[in-house]
Design a protein around this motif. Structure first.
Motif, PDB file in Angstrom:
ATOM      1  N   PRO A   6       0.823  -1.202   0.000  1.00 32.22           N
ATOM      2  CA  PRO A   6       0.000   0.000   0.000  1.00 32.22           C
ATOM      3  C   PRO A   6       0.860   1.256   0.000  1.00 32.22           C
ATOM      4  O   PRO A   6       1.978   1.241   0.474  1.00 32.22           O
ATOM      5  N   THR A   7       0.325   2.321  -0.545  1.00 32.75           N
ATOM      6  CA  THR A   7       1.054   3.589  -0.544  1.00 32.75           C
ATOM      7  C   THR A   7       0.980   4.203   0.839  1.00 32.75           C
ATOM      8  O   THR A   7       0.230   3.750   1.706  1.00 32.75           O
ATOM      9  N   GLU A   8       1.770   5.254   1.050  1.00 35.06           N
ATOM     10  CA  GLU A   8       1.832   5.906   2.360  1.00 35.06           C
ATOM     11  C   GLU A   8       0.474   6.496   2.762  1.00 35.06           C
ATOM     12  O   GLU A   8       0.137   6.538   3.935  1.00 35.06           O
ATOM     13  N   GLU A   9      -0.301   6.953   1.766  1.00 35.93           N
ATOM     14  CA  GLU A   9      -1.547   7.638   2.086  1.00 35.93           C
ATOM     15  C   GLU A   9      -2.643   6.668   2.518  1.00 35.93           C
ATOM     16  O   GLU A   9      -3.484   6.996   3.344  1.00 35.93           O
ATOM     17  N   GLU A  10      -2.661   5.470   1.929  1.00 33.26           N
ATOM     18  CA  GLU A  10      -3.738   4.547   2.248  1.00 33.26           C
ATOM     19  C   GLU A  10      -3.344   3.599   3.374  1.00 33.26           C
ATOM     20  O   GLU A  10      -2.205   3.197   3.497  1.00 33.26           O
ATOM     21  N   THR A  11      -4.307   3.274   4.223  1.00 35.76           N
ATOM     22  CA  THR A  11      -4.088   2.329   5.306  1.00 35.76           C
ATOM     23  C   THR A  11      -4.978   1.130   5.052  1.00 35.76           C
ATOM     24  O   THR A  11      -6.196   1.268   4.947  1.00 35.76           O
ATOM     25  N   TRP A  18       2.705  -1.641  11.836  1.00 34.45           N
ATOM     26  CA  TRP A  18       3.756  -2.134  10.949  1.00 34.45           C
ATOM     27  C   TRP A  18       4.827  -2.818  11.773  1.00 34.45           C
ATOM     28  O   TRP A  18       5.037  -2.474  12.931  1.00 34.45           O
ATOM     29  N   CYS A  19       5.516  -3.764  11.163  1.00 36.40           N
ATOM     30  CA  CYS A  19       6.581  -4.453  11.882  1.00 36.40           C
ATOM     31  C   CYS A  19       7.693  -4.853  10.914  1.00 36.40           C
ATOM     32  O   CYS A  19       7.437  -5.171   9.757  1.00 36.40           O
ATOM     33  N   VAL A  92       9.304  -5.003   5.566  1.00 35.06           N
ATOM     34  CA  VAL A  92       8.245  -4.482   6.436  1.00 35.06           C
ATOM     35  C   VAL A  92       6.934  -5.155   6.074  1.00 35.06           C
ATOM     36  O   VAL A  92       6.617  -5.306   4.891  1.00 35.06           O
ATOM     37  N   LYS A  93       6.192  -5.576   7.092  1.00 37.58           N
ATOM     38  CA  LYS A  93       4.870  -6.174   6.860  1.00 37.58           C
ATOM     39  C   LYS A  93       3.879  -5.563   7.841  1.00 37.58           C
ATOM     40  O   LYS A  93       4.246  -5.116   8.919  1.00 37.58           O
ATOM     41  N   ARG A 123       6.319   2.901   9.791  1.00 39.03           N
ATOM     42  CA  ARG A 123       6.662   2.219   8.539  1.00 39.03           C
ATOM     43  C   ARG A 123       8.014   2.700   8.002  1.00 39.03           C
ATOM     44  O   ARG A 123       8.828   1.909   7.529  1.00 39.03           O
ATOM     45  N   GLU A 124       8.281   3.998   8.113  1.00 32.19           N
ATOM     46  CA  GLU A 124       9.528   4.568   7.612  1.00 32.19           C
ATOM     47  C   GLU A 124      10.721   4.047   8.397  1.00 32.19           C
ATOM     48  O   GLU A 124      11.760   3.710   7.826  1.00 32.19           O
ATOM     49  N   ARG A 125      10.593   3.993   9.726  1.00 31.14           N
ATOM     50  CA  ARG A 125      11.697   3.528  10.567  1.00 31.14           C
ATOM     51  C   ARG A 125      11.986   2.050  10.319  1.00 31.14           C
ATOM     52  O   ARG A 125      13.138   1.627  10.225  1.00 31.14           O
ATOM     53  N   ALA A 126      10.932   1.239  10.181  1.00 28.46           N
ATOM     54  CA  ALA A 126      11.111  -0.189   9.911  1.00 28.46           C
ATOM     55  C   ALA A 126      11.753  -0.400   8.545  1.00 28.46           C
ATOM     56  O   ALA A 126      12.641  -1.248   8.398  1.00 28.46           O
ATOM     57  N   GLN A 127      11.342   0.382   7.533  1.00 27.67           N
ATOM     58  CA  GLN A 127      11.924   0.248   6.203  1.00 27.67           C
ATOM     59  C   GLN A 127      13.391   0.649   6.210  1.00 27.67           C
ATOM     60  O   GLN A 127      14.218   0.010   5.574  1.00 27.67           O
ATOM     61  N   SER A 128      13.720   1.697   6.943  1.00 32.56           N
ATOM     62  CA  SER A 128      15.104   2.135   7.042  1.00 32.56           C
ATOM     63  C   SER A 128      15.967   1.048   7.681  1.00 32.56           C
ATOM     64  O   SER A 128      17.082   0.769   7.230  1.00 32.56           O
ATOM     65  N   ARG A 129      15.446   0.411   8.725  1.00 34.15           N
ATOM     66  CA  ARG A 129      16.197  -0.663   9.394  1.00 34.15           C
ATOM     67  C   ARG A 129      16.345  -1.872   8.472  1.00 34.15           C
ATOM     68  O   ARG A 129      17.407  -2.495   8.420  1.00 34.15           O
TER      69      ARG A 129
END
Length: 197
Positions: A6-11, A18-19, A92-93, A123-129
């Protein structure tokens, strides 16, 4: 090809958070010198999906708390400490299950709020990690030192020579535990002279 994330705008409907996740590596290295290669770990099968909550306390160098389905009972989530070297394919999932939320929260789980993650990833922090964990680099060992250099790693595959603090080091060997460099250059390869006919 359609985008599956999903894009950042949609949940997504039903998303609880997120994990960061990873899979247990196909080959797990154990034993002295990393010569014992196993498939999976004692608690998780090869390829098992592990959910990695943000670290709130230090479980030890190169270790991470993880939640996953145990080898012996694949119906329940268990919370274990795993070695980071035993994991691969970080990503990230979304979390959708209350049982998983209970596992990720651990002792901090609030039964009055069963769908609330107590220590969520953004989501951003998990993706960065995940991006940082997927970057292929190897620990660097220098002859005469027992432990890897604390601040320097080399790409995978490692270069034949590297310069550290004005000193040129030569790749002596490369294995599952990292790149080992020596101060002495490798011996020159002897090529026999072939007489002309």
């Amino acid at each position: 090809m359609a985008e599956t994330e999903p894009t950042e705008e949609e949940t997504p409907e039903g998303l609880l958070g997120w994990c960061l996740v990873a899979n247990v590596a196909r080959e797990v290295v154990r034993g002295e010198g990393g010569l014992d290669i196993q498939h999976g770990t004692k608690h998780f099968r090869t390829g098992a999906l592990l959910w990695l909550p943000p670290v709130r306390w230090d479980p030890g160098h190169g270790r991470w708390p993880a939640v996953g389905r145990h080898r012996g009972n694949s119906r329940r989530y268990v919370h274990m400490i795993v070695r980071a070297d035993d994991l691969e394919n970080f990503r990230v999932k979304g979390v959708y299950s209350e049982a998983l939320v209970r596992g990720l929260n651990g002792w901090d789980h609030d039964p009055t709020a069963p769908r609330t993650l107590q220590n969520p990833w953004t989501r951003e922090r998990a993706q960065s990690r995940a991006d940082g964990c997927n970057h292929l680099s190897e620990p660097l060992f220098i002859e005469g030192r027992k432990y890897a250099h604390p601040r320097i790693s080399v790409p995978n595959p490692p270069p034949a020579e590297i310069e550290i603090e004005g000193e040129t080091l030569h790749l002596a060997r490369y294995g599952t535990r990292g790149a080992h460099y020596s101060r002495t250059p490798p011996p020159a390869e002897w090529i026999p002279e072939i007489p002309e006919p």
